[in-house]
Write an enzyme that holds these catalytic residues in place. Structure first.
Site, short mmCIF file in Angstrom:
data_model
loop_
_atom_site.label_atom_id
_atom_site.label_comp_id
_atom_site.label_asym_id
_atom_site.label_seq_id
_atom_site.Cartn_x
_atom_site.Cartn_y
_atom_site.Cartn_z
N LYS A 54 -65.19 21.08 11.92
CA LYS A 54 -65.32 19.76 11.93
C LYS A 54 -66.60 19.35 11.21
O LYS A 54 -66.60 18.05 10.44
CB LYS A 54 -65.52 19.37 13.45
CG LYS A 54 -64.23 19.40 14.10
CD LYS A 54 -64.54 19.33 15.75
CE LYS A 54 -63.19 19.57 16.40
NZ LYS A 54 -63.14 19.64 17.96
N GLN A 98 -67.67 19.78 22.42
CA GLN A 98 -66.47 20.63 22.27
C GLN A 98 -66.02 21.30 23.57
O GLN A 98 -66.70 21.66 24.37
CB GLN A 98 -66.90 21.68 21.29
CG GLN A 98 -65.62 22.74 21.05
CD GLN A 98 -64.50 22.19 20.28
OE1 GLN A 98 -64.81 21.04 19.59
NE2 GLN A 98 -63.23 22.48 20.23
N ASP A 121 -63.44 11.40 20.65
CA ASP A 121 -62.23 12.27 21.27
C ASP A 121 -61.22 11.30 21.95
O ASP A 121 -60.09 12.09 22.28
CB ASP A 121 -62.74 13.17 22.06
CG ASP A 121 -63.22 14.52 21.51
OD1 ASP A 121 -62.30 15.08 20.51
OD2 ASP A 121 -64.09 15.30 21.97
N1 GUN Z 1 -60.87 21.47 22.30
C1 GUN Z 1 -59.80 21.48 21.98
N2 GUN Z 1 -59.59 20.56 21.42
C2 GUN Z 1 -60.20 19.37 21.25
C3 GUN Z 1 -60.55 18.33 20.98
O1 GUN Z 1 -59.60 17.44 20.30
N3 GUN Z 1 -61.70 17.65 21.13
C4 GUN Z 1 -62.75 18.38 21.84
N4 GUN Z 1 -63.74 17.70 22.17
N5 GUN Z 1 -62.69 19.64 22.23
C5 GUN Z 1 -61.38 20.37 21.96
#
Ligand code: GUN
Length: 294
Positions: A54, A98, A121
């Protein structure tokens, strides 16, 4: 045996990122540098990889990124304080914590602490409601948004289709179902999960299967109607001593078994994964635009 179409998430994601790159230059020309804060708590190796991608993708697009790595001993209060600081930081338009956090953290409370205008998100209750209401000012969770984009770009018609979503998480399953049933997609949607009776039979009804359970190779050939489209959201690490890392990645779908039966299928890796990151970048630009009043 049928040769299915392989839905190449990597190349569709690259096209989305090209659009993002253009939009970043337009924002920069207006004096706005879009910014994303990514918070990682603890040492989960998969999370470290995702957060790394990311942050790297932000760099490639000219998006400012602020990475906050916290020890697994971080308290709930400390984490919420950091979120509040990021809420107040005008250089940060998007905030992502995350998932999953360490067990002692109340994830729900952390999500609620994020300013919904920065919740790229799409996990905050305000954005969940906006998704249900089909209000485009909200943020759509990145993985389901990526699945929809992949279906759309691949010319797969969801109108009137029977879709089965396996998995009911707030990150994928539930928002995915809402997107498929929305007035822009018009699918007939079933959400199946670990307690569903006769999962294979439910799955066999589907024209479109979305597998999002986190169980390696669970979906087998006899679960899939011939000619169905299969979207595999799973990214599972399974031991493999022939690999330098000691593991390989596999989806929730037994690809070799299922592929000959379907019309189209996503690979793992290189399917949904890259789409998730591309949609996160899109959401970050949406946040920057909205916060600038554009
Ligand atoms: N863990 C797995 N997928 C995601 C996501 O799309 N966002 C976040 N913050 N954590 C994740």
């Amino acid at each position: 045996m049928n040769q299915p179409r392989i839905l190449d998430g990597k190349s569709v994601a690259a096209a989305v990122l090209d659009e993002c790159r253009n939009e970043v230059s337009q924002l920069l020309a207006k004096g706005i540098t879009p910014g994303l804060a990514v918070v990682l708590i603890g040492e989960d190796p998969a999370s470290q990889v995702y957060v790394g991608s990311k942050v790297r993708t932000c760099g490639e697009l000219g998006i400012f990124s602020r990475k906050e790595t916290l020890p697994s001993t971080t308290t709930q209060d400390e984490l919420i304080k950091l979120v509040q600081e990021l809420n107040a930081d005008p250089s940060v338009h998007g905030i992502l914590v995350q998932s999953p956090p360490p067990k002692h953290i109340d994830e729900e409370a952390v999500i609620r602490a994020i300013d919904p205008r920065k919740d790229v998100d799409g996990f905050h209750p305000e954005n969940v409601a906006k998704l249900a209401l089909e209000d485009p000012s909200g943020f759509v969770p990145c993985t389901p948004a990526g699945c929809m984009k992949l279906l759309e770009v691949s010319g797969i018609n969801t109108n009137g289709a029977e879709a089965v979503v396996i998995g009911r998480s707030m990150i994928v399953g539930k928002p995915m179902a809402l997107l498929l049933v929305s007035k822009s997609a018009n699918a007939t949607v079933t959400i199946a999960h670990s307690r569903s009776k006769d999962l294979p039979a439910i799955c066999r009804r589907a024209d479109i299967v979305i597998a999002a359970v986190g169980r390696p190779d669970m979906v087998k050939a006899d679960w899939v109607k011939p000619g169905a489209v299969v979207i595999d959201v799973g990214i599972n690490r399974v031991e493999d001593s022939s690999k330098k890392s000691g593991f390989r990645l596999t989806g929730d779908v037994d690809f070799k078994d299922v592929a000959p039966h379907c019309a189209a299928i996503t690979p793992v890796p290189g399917g949904v994964g890259p789409m998730t990151i591309a949609m996160l970048m899109k959401n970050t630009l949406q946040a920057a635009r909205q916060q600038a009043g554009l």
